[in-house]
Design an enzyme around this catalytic site. Structure first.
Site, PDB file in Angstrom:
ATOM      1  N   SER A  64       0.815  -1.219   0.000  1.00 44.06           N
ATOM      2  CA  SER A  64       0.000   0.000   0.000  1.00 44.06           C
ATOM      3  C   SER A  64       0.844   1.262   0.000  1.00 44.06           C
ATOM      4  O   SER A  64       0.327   2.359   0.112  1.00 44.06           O
ATOM      5  CB  SER A  64      -0.923   0.016   1.225  1.00 44.06           C
ATOM      6  OG  SER A  64      -1.726  -1.144   1.249  1.00 44.06           O
ATOM      7  N   GLU A 109       3.057   4.355   1.078  1.00 37.62           N
ATOM      8  CA  GLU A 109       3.081   5.212   2.266  1.00 37.62           C
ATOM      9  C   GLU A 109       1.719   5.297   2.958  1.00 37.62           C
ATOM     10  O   GLU A 109       1.614   5.855   4.048  1.00 37.62           O
ATOM     11  CB  GLU A 109       3.566   6.610   1.885  1.00 37.62           C
ATOM     12  CG  GLU A 109       5.032   6.634   1.451  1.00 37.62           C
ATOM     13  CD  GLU A 109       5.519   8.028   1.110  1.00 37.62           C
ATOM     14  OE1 GLU A 109       5.864   8.777   2.060  1.00 37.62           O
ATOM     15  OE2 GLU A 109       5.553   8.375  -0.081  1.00 37.62           O
ATOM     16  N   ALA A 138       0.041   2.680   4.003  1.00 37.27           N
ATOM     17  CA  ALA A 138      -0.105   1.572   4.954  1.00 37.27           C
ATOM     18  C   ALA A 138       0.094   2.071   6.386  1.00 37.27           C
ATOM     19  O   ALA A 138       0.935   2.935   6.637  1.00 37.27           O
ATOM     20  CB  ALA A 138       0.910   0.480   4.640  1.00 37.27           C
ATOM     21  N   PRO A 139      -0.679   1.527   7.362  1.00 37.19           N
ATOM     22  CA  PRO A 139      -0.532   1.978   8.751  1.00 37.19           C
ATOM     23  C   PRO A 139       0.812   1.595   9.356  1.00 37.19           C
ATOM     24  O   PRO A 139       1.374   2.334  10.144  1.00 37.19           O
ATOM     25  CB  PRO A 139      -1.694   1.281   9.470  1.00 37.19           C
ATOM     26  CG  PRO A 139      -2.033   0.107   8.610  1.00 37.19           C
ATOM     27  CD  PRO A 139      -1.748   0.522   7.210  1.00 37.19           C
ATOM     28  N   LEU A 149       4.372   0.646   7.979  1.00 34.50           N
ATOM     29  CA  LEU A 149       5.168   0.560   6.759  1.00 34.50           C
ATOM     30  C   LEU A 149       6.247  -0.504   6.867  1.00 34.50           C
ATOM     31  O   LEU A 149       6.798  -0.743   7.948  1.00 34.50           O
ATOM     32  CB  LEU A 149       5.823   1.911   6.469  1.00 34.50           C
ATOM     33  CG  LEU A 149       4.874   3.066   6.120  1.00 34.50           C
ATOM     34  CD1 LEU A 149       5.654   4.357   5.954  1.00 34.50           C
ATOM     35  CD2 LEU A 149       4.099   2.750   4.856  1.00 34.50           C
ATOM     36  N   VAL A 150       6.564  -1.149   5.745  1.00 33.36           N
ATOM     37  CA  VAL A 150       7.677  -2.098   5.670  1.00 33.36           C
ATOM     38  C   VAL A 150       8.698  -1.543   4.683  1.00 33.36           C
ATOM     39  O   VAL A 150       8.346  -1.142   3.565  1.00 33.36           O
ATOM     40  CB  VAL A 150       7.203  -3.490   5.216  1.00 33.36           C
ATOM     41  CG1 VAL A 150       8.397  -4.448   5.125  1.00 33.36           C
ATOM     42  CG2 VAL A 150       6.168  -4.048   6.185  1.00 33.36           C
ATOM     43  N   ASP A 210      -4.306 -11.990  10.004  1.00 27.98           N
ATOM     44  CA  ASP A 210      -4.531 -11.401   8.682  1.00 27.98           C
ATOM     45  C   ASP A 210      -3.779 -12.136   7.573  1.00 27.98           C
ATOM     46  O   ASP A 210      -3.045 -11.527   6.790  1.00 27.98           O
ATOM     47  CB  ASP A 210      -4.110  -9.922   8.716  1.00 27.98           C
ATOM     48  CG  ASP A 210      -4.864  -9.099   7.681  1.00 27.98           C
ATOM     49  OD1 ASP A 210      -5.805  -9.644   7.075  1.00 27.98           O
ATOM     50  OD2 ASP A 210      -4.507  -7.936   7.472  1.00 27.98           O
TER      51      ASP A 210
END
Length: 505
Positions: A76, A78, A80-81, A83-84, A192
């Site tokens: 997703s 930046e 995303a809640p 981040l990876v 999830d």
């Protein structure tokens, strides 16, 4: 360029050690390495998987280029809640770093305990957790990096080719094995589970992301996907059970069958209506076994039962999918249509200098002769000393370097290490040549880790010095990191060529 950033502040910091004080060693589990305080952050336990450790925030900041948006690998982006980021440690190992929002885990002890609980697992079907960070308000997880994207990318957003049927069966089987391992070892809850949690390693083999073994936050939030794909019991009571994981596995089977993200209720309607062919991915162009597809459809249907008790357990998943593995002799990277990860060093793209040639051959004697002849020519301009600094301490320091140089010429490498260390420890004057020479001494004394540290320190002092990169290439080769060694050799050669052009040679 290079990998020196996190070493500049502490010359004696061990390679990959991040000031961690991890708990005592945990019990070893099948399929992996013992997690013990034996290698520090980034240290390698048995089987080539790093032992679980604590990292400092500064090291992860350096590894991810200050958490650059260019390094984000979350699907997703930046938005995303949590981040990876893709990153590279000072020992050249690639990592994935998951950065939680500040208030997801206010209690550092709770976060550390949860991370250590996941970090004890080691299995070749997992993208294993190798560390965490709890600096101040920062909460981060560190895992093995998987370079060949996610199942979602290969299924839903492919560019060259869709995944062939046999590979889809392998994905289902390998992920079932991963879930069964976790369940057997006492960690049955996976949060999830979806196609974004399935990753492909350097050989194209599917792995289950370890991030799903840890809750997304202290309050146990477990599902971030569309509610249409969420287990019905989670919607009722907000709890994840082992049966909930089976339900989510069923949605992944639907993805593999259809090549699309179909809501379970819609898919079940198609299955009840005997419209299996309509469920199958049209991009397979009919190249699949109807008998095998029927087995997978039936298994998906069982996983998606409304009542949790009617769903199969992980051992049932493995037992059902194991007989469908008919191409076990074909490597995953071939079926995925990706290039095999090469360990062998590549040939440099340009002619090498005498030092480059010696380093490519790992001819330590020839390297020694060249460094003796070069002397301190490259140190010019790296130190500007005021008159006040010429103290007795300075004279002692320079005398230590002089004795080190004499021992270096005479090939007394242990004495040279001692003398150069005295010079370096004072810290008033910094010499890339001394680091370069001590690096070679360490190599000749069979200490490649220390040699790599010194070569990286030389690069910190003099970022464009080819010799620093050449010495790193030799040390990396000694550590059997051949691809990285080849990269360093090429980088050194480029710097040397640039320098020659600049001098008009």
């Amino acid at each position: 360029m290079g990998c020196c950033q996190s070493l500049c502040s502490d010359e004696h910091q061990p390679l990959g050690k991040d000031g961690a004080q991890p708990p005592q060693a945990t019990q070893n589990h099948r399929g992996g390495a013992t997690t013990a305080d034996n290698g520090g952050a980034g240290g390698v336990a048995g089987g080539g998987i790093p032992s679980f450790s604590e990292f400092s925030f500064s090291d992860l900041k350096a590894a991810t280029n200050n958490f650059s948006s260019d390094n984000i690998v979350s699907e997703s982006g930046e938005k995303a809640p949590n981040l990876v980021y893709k990153g590279r440690l000072q020992n050249r190992r690639w990592i994935a770093v998951k950065k939680f929002t500040k208030m997801a885990w206010p209690d550092p002890k709770q976060f550390a305990e949860e991370a250590w609980g996941v970090g004890k697992f080691r299995h070749n079907r997992l993208a294993n957790l190798i560390g965490y960070c709890c600096d101040g308000d920062e909460r981060l997880l560190v895992a093995e990096f998987m370079p060949n994207d996610t199942l979602a990318k290969h299924l839903f957003h492919w560019e060259n080719q869709t995944i062939e049927w046999a590979m889809r069966l392998r994905v289902g089987y390998y992920i079932a094995e991963a879930l069964d391992y976790c369940s057997t070892e006492g960690r049955p809850l996976y949060h999830d589970l979806n196609a974004y949690r399935v990753l492909f390693d350097e050989d194209g083999d599917p792995r289950l992301s370890c991030f799903g073994l840890m809750k997304n936050s202290r309050d146990g939030k477990s599902y971030s996907t569309n509610l249409a794909y969420t287990p019905p019991e989670y919607l009722r009571n907000g709890r994840v059970t082992p049966e909930s994981v089976t339900y989510s596995f069923g949605t992944v089977l639907l993805d593999l069958l259809s090549g699309k993200h179909i809501p379970p209720s819609h898919a079940l309607d198609m299955i009840r209506g005997k419209n299996i062919i309509l469920l199958m991915d049209s991009h397979l162009e009919g190249k699949f076994s109807t008998e095998e597809a029927t087995v997978v459809v039936e298994l998906a249907s069982q996983c998606l039962q409304y009542e949790p008790r009617e769903r199969p357990n992980t051992k049932d998943l493995v037992a059902t999918l194991a007989p469908l593995q008919t191409k076990s002799d074909v490597p995953s990277y071939v079926m995925l249509g990706i290039k095999k990860h090469e360990e062998a060093p590549s040939t440099p793209q340009r002619p090498l200098s005498p030092l480059g040639e010696a380093c490519s051959r790992m001819d330590l004697t020839a390297i020694h002769q060249i460094l003796v002849m070069t002397h301190y020519r490259d140190d010019e301009g790296t130190n500007e000393l005021s008159f006040q600094e010429w103290t007795q301490q300075m004279k002692d320091m320079l005398d230590a370097r002089k004795r080190g140089d004499q021992a270096f010429r005479e090939k007394d490498f242990k004495t040279a290490i001692d003398c150069y260390s005295q010079f370096i420890d004072v810290g008033t004057m910094v010499s890339p040549t001394v680091f370069g020479r001590r690096s070679l001494c360490y190599l000749l004394c069979d200490q490649p880790d220390a040699a790599l540290r010194d070569a990286m320190q030389a690069q910190c002092v003099y970022p464009d010095w080819p010799t620093a990169f050449y010495m790193q290439s030799v040390a990396l080769a000694k550590l059997n990191m051949n691809t990285d060694a080849a990269d360093m050799l090429n980088e050194a050669s480029q710097l040397e060529e640039k320098r020659q052009r600049g001098s008009g040679k």
